[in-house]
Design a protein around this motif. Structure first.
Motif, PDB file in Angstrom:
ATOM      1  N   ALA A  23       0.832  -1.199   0.000  1.00 41.19           N
ATOM      2  CA  ALA A  23       0.000   0.000   0.000  1.00 41.19           C
ATOM      3  C   ALA A  23       0.872   1.257   0.000  1.00 41.19           C
ATOM      4  O   ALA A  23       0.529   2.272  -0.626  1.00 41.19           O
ATOM      5  N   GLY A  24       2.009   1.175   0.690  1.00 39.57           N
ATOM      6  CA  GLY A  24       2.925   2.314   0.723  1.00 39.57           C
ATOM      7  C   GLY A  24       3.455   2.679  -0.659  1.00 39.57           C
ATOM      8  O   GLY A  24       3.579   3.861  -1.002  1.00 39.57           O
ATOM      9  N   HIS A  25       3.757   1.678  -1.470  1.00 35.98           N
ATOM     10  CA  HIS A  25       4.241   1.949  -2.829  1.00 35.98           C
ATOM     11  C   HIS A  25       3.171   2.655  -3.660  1.00 35.98           C
ATOM     12  O   HIS A  25       3.481   3.537  -4.472  1.00 35.98           O
ATOM     13  N   LEU A  26       1.916   2.263  -3.472  1.00 40.82           N
ATOM     14  CA  LEU A  26       0.825   2.884  -4.211  1.00 40.82           C
ATOM     15  C   LEU A  26       0.664   4.345  -3.805  1.00 40.82           C
ATOM     16  O   LEU A  26       0.429   5.221  -4.647  1.00 40.82           O
ATOM     17  N   LEU A  27       0.815   4.612  -2.510  1.00 35.88           N
ATOM     18  CA  LEU A  27       0.747   5.989  -2.021  1.00 35.88           C
ATOM     19  C   LEU A  27       1.887   6.827  -2.583  1.00 35.88           C
ATOM     20  O   LEU A  27       1.680   7.954  -3.051  1.00 35.88           O
ATOM     21  N   LYS A  28       3.084   6.269  -2.545  1.00 37.42           N
ATOM     22  CA  LYS A  28       4.259   7.003  -3.041  1.00 37.42           C
ATOM     23  C   LYS A  28       4.161   7.300  -4.533  1.00 37.42           C
ATOM     24  O   LYS A  28       4.736   8.263  -5.025  1.00 37.42           O
ATOM     25  N   ALA A  29       3.416   6.455  -5.258  1.00 38.65           N
ATOM     26  CA  ALA A  29       3.235   6.664  -6.695  1.00 38.65           C
ATOM     27  C   ALA A  29       2.185   7.731  -6.989  1.00 38.65           C
ATOM     28  O   ALA A  29       1.993   8.104  -8.148  1.00 38.65           O
ATOM     29  N   GLY A  30       1.515   8.203  -5.949  1.00 37.87           N
ATOM     30  CA  GLY A  30       0.558   9.280  -6.131  1.00 37.87           C
ATOM     31  C   GLY A  30      -0.903   8.871  -6.171  1.00 37.87           C
ATOM     32  O   GLY A  30      -1.779   9.707  -6.414  1.00 37.87           O
ATOM     33  N   PHE A  31      -1.195   7.591  -5.931  1.00 38.10           N
ATOM     34  CA  PHE A  31      -2.583   7.144  -5.933  1.00 38.10           C
ATOM     35  C   PHE A  31      -3.254   7.497  -4.600  1.00 38.10           C
ATOM     36  O   PHE A  31      -2.615   7.500  -3.552  1.00 38.10           O
ATOM     37  N   GLN A  32      -4.542   7.775  -4.668  1.00 42.61           N
ATOM     38  CA  GLN A  32      -5.328   7.930  -3.455  1.00 42.61           C
ATOM     39  C   GLN A  32      -5.624   6.529  -2.937  1.00 42.61           C
ATOM     40  O   GLN A  32      -6.128   5.680  -3.668  1.00 42.61           O
ATOM     41  N   VAL A  33      -5.298   6.303  -1.663  1.00 48.07           N
ATOM     42  CA  VAL A  33      -5.438   4.970  -1.090  1.00 48.07           C
ATOM     43  C   VAL A  33      -6.284   5.018   0.175  1.00 48.07           C
ATOM     44  O   VAL A  33      -6.031   5.822   1.083  1.00 48.07           O
ATOM     45  N   HIS A  34      -7.308   4.176   0.217  1.00 47.68           N
ATOM     46  CA  HIS A  34      -8.115   3.975   1.412  1.00 47.68           C
ATOM     47  C   HIS A  34      -7.646   2.693   2.087  1.00 47.68           C
ATOM     48  O   HIS A  34      -7.301   1.730   1.395  1.00 47.68           O
ATOM     49  N   VAL A  35      -7.619   2.660   3.409  1.00 48.74           N
ATOM     50  CA  VAL A  35      -7.130   1.471   4.092  1.00 48.74           C
ATOM     51  C   VAL A  35      -8.089   0.996   5.181  1.00 48.74           C
ATOM     52  O   VAL A  35      -8.796   1.787   5.806  1.00 48.74           O
ATOM     53  N   PHE A  36      -8.094  -0.322   5.365  1.00 45.79           N
ATOM     54  CA  PHE A  36      -8.804  -0.956   6.478  1.00 45.79           C
ATOM     55  C   PHE A  36      -7.951  -2.108   6.968  1.00 45.79           C
ATOM     56  O   PHE A  36      -7.384  -2.865   6.182  1.00 45.79           O
ATOM     57  N   ASN A  37      -7.878  -2.236   8.278  1.00 48.73           N
ATOM     58  CA  ASN A  37      -7.191  -3.358   8.899  1.00 48.73           C
ATOM     59  C   ASN A  37      -7.891  -3.642  10.216  1.00 48.73           C
ATOM     60  O   ASN A  37      -8.459  -2.734  10.840  1.00 48.73           O
ATOM     61  N   ARG A  38      -7.906  -4.881  10.630  1.00 43.57           N
ATOM     62  CA  ARG A  38      -8.569  -5.207  11.895  1.00 43.57           C
ATOM     63  C   ARG A  38      -7.976  -4.424  13.052  1.00 43.57           C
ATOM     64  O   ARG A  38      -8.671  -4.013  13.969  1.00 43.57           O
ATOM     65  N   THR A  39      -6.654  -4.243  13.024  1.00 52.37           N
ATOM     66  CA  THR A  39      -5.972  -3.467  14.051  1.00 52.37           C
ATOM     67  C   THR A  39      -5.521  -2.151  13.430  1.00 52.37           C
ATOM     68  O   THR A  39      -4.601  -2.126  12.607  1.00 52.37           O
ATOM     69  N   LYS A  40      -6.154  -1.062  13.812  1.00 45.14           N
ATOM     70  CA  LYS A  40      -5.859   0.230  13.183  1.00 45.14           C
ATOM     71  C   LYS A  40      -4.404   0.644  13.367  1.00 45.14           C
ATOM     72  O   LYS A  40      -3.816   1.291  12.493  1.00 45.14           O
ATOM     73  N   ALA A  41      -3.806   0.261  14.490  1.00 41.13           N
ATOM     74  CA  ALA A  41      -2.421   0.657  14.768  1.00 41.13           C
ATOM     75  C   ALA A  41      -1.471   0.228  13.656  1.00 41.13           C
ATOM     76  O   ALA A  41      -0.486   0.910  13.363  1.00 41.13           O
ATOM     77  N   ARG A  42      -1.780  -0.900  13.011  1.00 46.77           N
ATOM     78  CA  ARG A  42      -0.910  -1.383  11.938  1.00 46.77           C
ATOM     79  C   ARG A  42      -1.029  -0.549  10.665  1.00 46.77           C
ATOM     80  O   ARG A  42      -0.248  -0.732   9.735  1.00 46.77           O
ATOM     81  N   ALA A  43      -2.014   0.331  10.639  1.00 47.65           N
ATOM     82  CA  ALA A  43      -2.187   1.192   9.460  1.00 47.65           C
ATOM     83  C   ALA A  43      -1.736   2.624   9.729  1.00 47.65           C
ATOM     84  O   ALA A  43      -1.777   3.468   8.827  1.00 47.65           O
ATOM     85  N   GLU A  44      -1.286   2.902  10.946  1.00 44.81           N
ATOM     86  CA  GLU A  44      -0.965   4.277  11.322  1.00 44.81           C
ATOM     87  C   GLU A  44       0.107   4.902  10.439  1.00 44.81           C
ATOM     88  O   GLU A  44       0.015   6.074  10.060  1.00 44.81           O
ATOM     89  N   GLU A  45       1.140   4.138  10.102  1.00 48.81           N
ATOM     90  CA  GLU A  45       2.208   4.687   9.264  1.00 48.81           C
ATOM     91  C   GLU A  45       1.672   5.078   7.887  1.00 48.81           C
ATOM     92  O   GLU A  45       2.048   6.121   7.337  1.00 48.81           O
ATOM     93  N   LEU A  46       0.772   4.260   7.342  1.00 46.11           N
ATOM     94  CA  LEU A  46       0.167   4.574   6.049  1.00 46.11           C
ATOM     95  C   LEU A  46      -0.731   5.796   6.155  1.00 46.11           C
ATOM     96  O   LEU A  46      -0.761   6.646   5.244  1.00 46.11           O
ATOM     97  N   ILE A  47      -1.443   5.916   7.269  1.00 44.34           N
ATOM     98  CA  ILE A  47      -2.301   7.085   7.480  1.00 44.34           C
ATOM     99  C   ILE A  47      -1.444   8.351   7.532  1.00 44.34           C
ATOM    100  O   ILE A  47      -1.811   9.383   6.964  1.00 44.34           O
ATOM    101  N   GLN A  48      -0.303   8.253   8.191  1.00 40.04           N
ATOM    102  CA  GLN A  48       0.620   9.393   8.254  1.00 40.04           C
ATOM    103  C   GLN A  48       1.145   9.770   6.876  1.00 40.04           C
ATOM    104  O   GLN A  48       1.460  10.926   6.605  1.00 40.04           O
TER     105      GLN A  48
END
Length: 292
Positions: A23-48
């Motif tokens: 997901a990080g590569h997609l963000l770095k390429a400029g795509f808008q990315v929505h994320v869901f994970n059972r544990t939100k903490a594991r998505a915090e870096e992507l949210i940042q």
């Protein structure tokens, strides 16, 4: 459909060891990315990094036109795609669904058929390359589904992998991944036994590795996992528990086809033993502990 940064919103379900990097590569390429994970903490870096968090899969699916999943087990895949709050019942018509989890070929076929009935386009696209391949965007991606859908997803696949092959109809990607896991299972036995032999013979196993990894014995596991276990590094690039899941799927599929897989059966027996010893969350290279 030709996906561009302007007309594409990617929903990514599962931001664990592999999914986070992808997901990080997609963000770095400029795509808008929505994320869901059972544990939100594991998505915090992507949210940042700019990813948009959604509390439910249904909301994410409704707001995206490409939904990618990278979860743990077939039961998790079923939960993501089916049911009132699943992707298939909430995605907009014309959306593309890509399950990159290593899962059941039969389940991949079911997703394809039910998605098509809803006007959705599904691919099964499991990957190989582990945590390093995910971080370096050089995963092997094995795809099953329709060729036109595969071609449309090409620019997105290329952001996370360097070897992307359409293997055939729905389910073919998962069958190909089973071939990959079968080869790895027996190879890991050989890698561990070779290094254990070197140690018992009084050799420096790291020096032995320098000689044999570039010859006929060479393999990804020998070059990437042997150095880890020789340093007593058993951190997961790929979990034992997930490898057991993959081997179980492969054994079930092989049985249905009437195929003998003695190497796979032995490897699963040994990994089951490791799981019983509390190593289910270790990396697959922990097999070496059985030889110490």
């Amino acid at each position: 459909m030709a996906f561009s940064k302007e007309n594409t919103i990617i929903g990514f379900v599962g931001t664990g060891v592999m999914g986070k990097s992808m997901a990080g590569h997609l963000l770095k390429a400029g795509f808008q990315v929505h994320v869901f994970n059972r544990t939100k903490a594991r998505a915090e870096e992507l949210i940042q990094m700019g990813a948009v968090w959604f509390d439910t899969i249904s909301e994410l699916a409704a707001k995206s036109n490409v939904i990618i999943s990278m979860v743990g087990y077939p039961k998790d895949v079923e939960e993501v795609y089916f049911g009132a709050n699943g992707v298939i019942n909430n995605a907009k018509s014309g959306s593309y669904l890509v399950d990159m989890t290593t899962s059941s070929p039969i389940l991949a076929e079911k997703i394809y058929e039910e998605a098509l009935a809803k006007g959705l386009y599904a691919l099964d696209a499991p990957v190989s390359g582990g945590d390093v391949g995910a971080k370096e965007a050089r995963l092997v991606i094995m795809v099953g589904g329709d060729e036109n859908v595969f071609k449309s997803m090409g620019p997105i696949f290329e952001l996370v992998g360097t070897n992307v092959v359409l293997q055939g109809r729905a389910g073919a990607g998962q069958h190909t991944k089973m071939c990959n896991q079968i080869a790895i299972a027996s190879n890991m036995l050989g890698v561990c036994e070779a290094m254990a032999y070197a140690t018992k013979a009084g050799l420096n196993p790291k020096n032995v590795l320098k000689s044999i990894e570039s010859g006929a014995a060479g393999s990804w596991s020998l070059s990437n996992l042997a150095p880890r276990f020789l340093e007593n590094n058993f951190a997961p690039g790929f979990y034992v528990k997930h490898f057991i899941k993959d081997m179980t799927i492969a054994l079930d599929s092989a049985k249905k086809m009437g195929l003998l897989t003695p190497g796979l059966e032995l490897a699963k027996t040994l990994y089951d033993k490791l799981a019983e010893q509390g190593e289910k969350n270790s990396g697959t290279q922990v097999l070496y502990k059985l030889y110490l």
